[in-house]
Motif scaffolding. Structure first.
Motif, mmCIF file in Angstrom:
data_model
loop_
_atom_site.group_PDB
_atom_site.id
_atom_site.type_symbol
_atom_site.label_atom_id
_atom_site.label_comp_id
_atom_site.label_asym_id
_atom_site.label_seq_id
_atom_site.Cartn_x
_atom_site.Cartn_y
_atom_site.Cartn_z
ATOM 1 N N GLU A 30 -35.288 51.887 24.910
ATOM 2 C CA GLU A 30 -35.884 52.961 25.705
ATOM 3 C C GLU A 30 -34.818 53.689 26.520
ATOM 4 O O GLU A 30 -34.872 54.922 26.675
ATOM 5 N N ALA A 34 -33.790 57.625 26.256
ATOM 6 C CA ALA A 34 -33.707 58.493 27.426
ATOM 7 C C ALA A 34 -32.349 59.183 27.495
ATOM 8 O O ALA A 34 -32.259 60.376 27.825
ATOM 9 N N ALA A 170 -40.378 57.813 26.870
ATOM 10 C CA ALA A 170 -39.000 57.428 27.159
ATOM 11 C C ALA A 170 -38.113 58.660 27.339
ATOM 12 O O ALA A 170 -37.179 58.651 28.158
ATOM 13 N N VAL A 174 -38.824 57.495 31.646
ATOM 14 C CA VAL A 174 -38.446 56.172 31.178
ATOM 15 C C VAL A 174 -38.643 55.100 32.246
ATOM 16 O O VAL A 174 -38.871 53.933 31.908
#
Length: 224
Positions: A30, A34, A170, A174
């Motif tokens: 994740e 991001a 994300a 996030v």
């Protein structure tokens, strides 16, 4: 006759550790999403049933979530097997009926509202019947509190969003995902500690019944 708990406890600890590692892996992916930022083509779910082709990083996140799902399943099987054994041994040790029927060892996790307190209640009842008057381990409450955070957040072990929706989140938000991941990892760690403590307390109590009872309680899970 007591049921073997030592090996079952070790397997439960292993399952919890595996689930915790899987959610650490999710968090790493994740963060990668991001940092990469959303592609110019927009989110994977374009709306109205249209999904664009995924890039390599997004595809790998799907794999990571699949791994997490498998780890959670393994964890659930091992943990519930251990919990059932601890519950049965507590009945034998206390000669008292349990507070919760055996069916709730399984269904207590999935029935709405009931799943907010029954699993913890089963473990607490087993511990108190095993060691009356002894203080409940802090790790039990920490485990359950963090589990609830991960569950009700909608992105933890029981989440509403599919992987494509999580990918979109994300890209734009996030931190809630990472907070939920942290709660699940914390629950796994606290749960592993709780399993070790409760297993040890139960084995100590069994020693009062002599070496034969101890030998039965630490035997292979297949012997049950």
């Amino acid at each position: 006759m007591y049921r073997p708990v030592r090996t079952a406890g070790q397997l439960a600890v292993g399952g919890l550790s595996l689930a915790g590692l899987a959610w650490v892996l999710r968090a790493v992916w994740e963060v990668r999403l991001a940092l990469a930022g959303e592609p110019d083509a927009g989110p994977p779910d374009q709306g109205e049933g249209v999904h664009r082709p995924l890039d390599a990083l997004e595809n790998s996140y799907h794999v990571v979530t699949d791994i997490g799902g498998l780890a959670a399943l393994v964890c659930a099987v091992f943990f519930m097997s251990w919990l059932w054994r601890v519950r049965d041994n507590a009945i034998a040790l206390s000669r008292r009926p349990p507070k919760y029927a055996g069916v709730w060892v399984y269904f207590g996790w999935i029935v709405p509202l009931v799943n907010l307190w029954f699993p913890r209640g089963i473990l607490v009842d087993a511990f108190r019947n095993t060691a009356p008057g002894r203080k409940l381990p802090v790790s039990v409450n920490v485990w359950w509190g963090l589990w609830l955070v991960g569950m009700v957040s909608g992105v933890g072990l029981v989440y509403r969003d599919d992987p494509d929706q999580l990918i979109a989140r994300a890209y734009h938000e996030v931190w809630p995902l990472l907070a939920s991941d942290a709660a699940v990892v914390g629950a796994a760690v606290a749960g592993a500690i709780a399993v070790r403590v409760v297993t040890r307390v139960q084995l100590e109590r069994m020693r009062a019944d002599g070496p034969e009872a101890v030998a039965a309680s630490v035997g292979s899970t297949a012997a049950a």
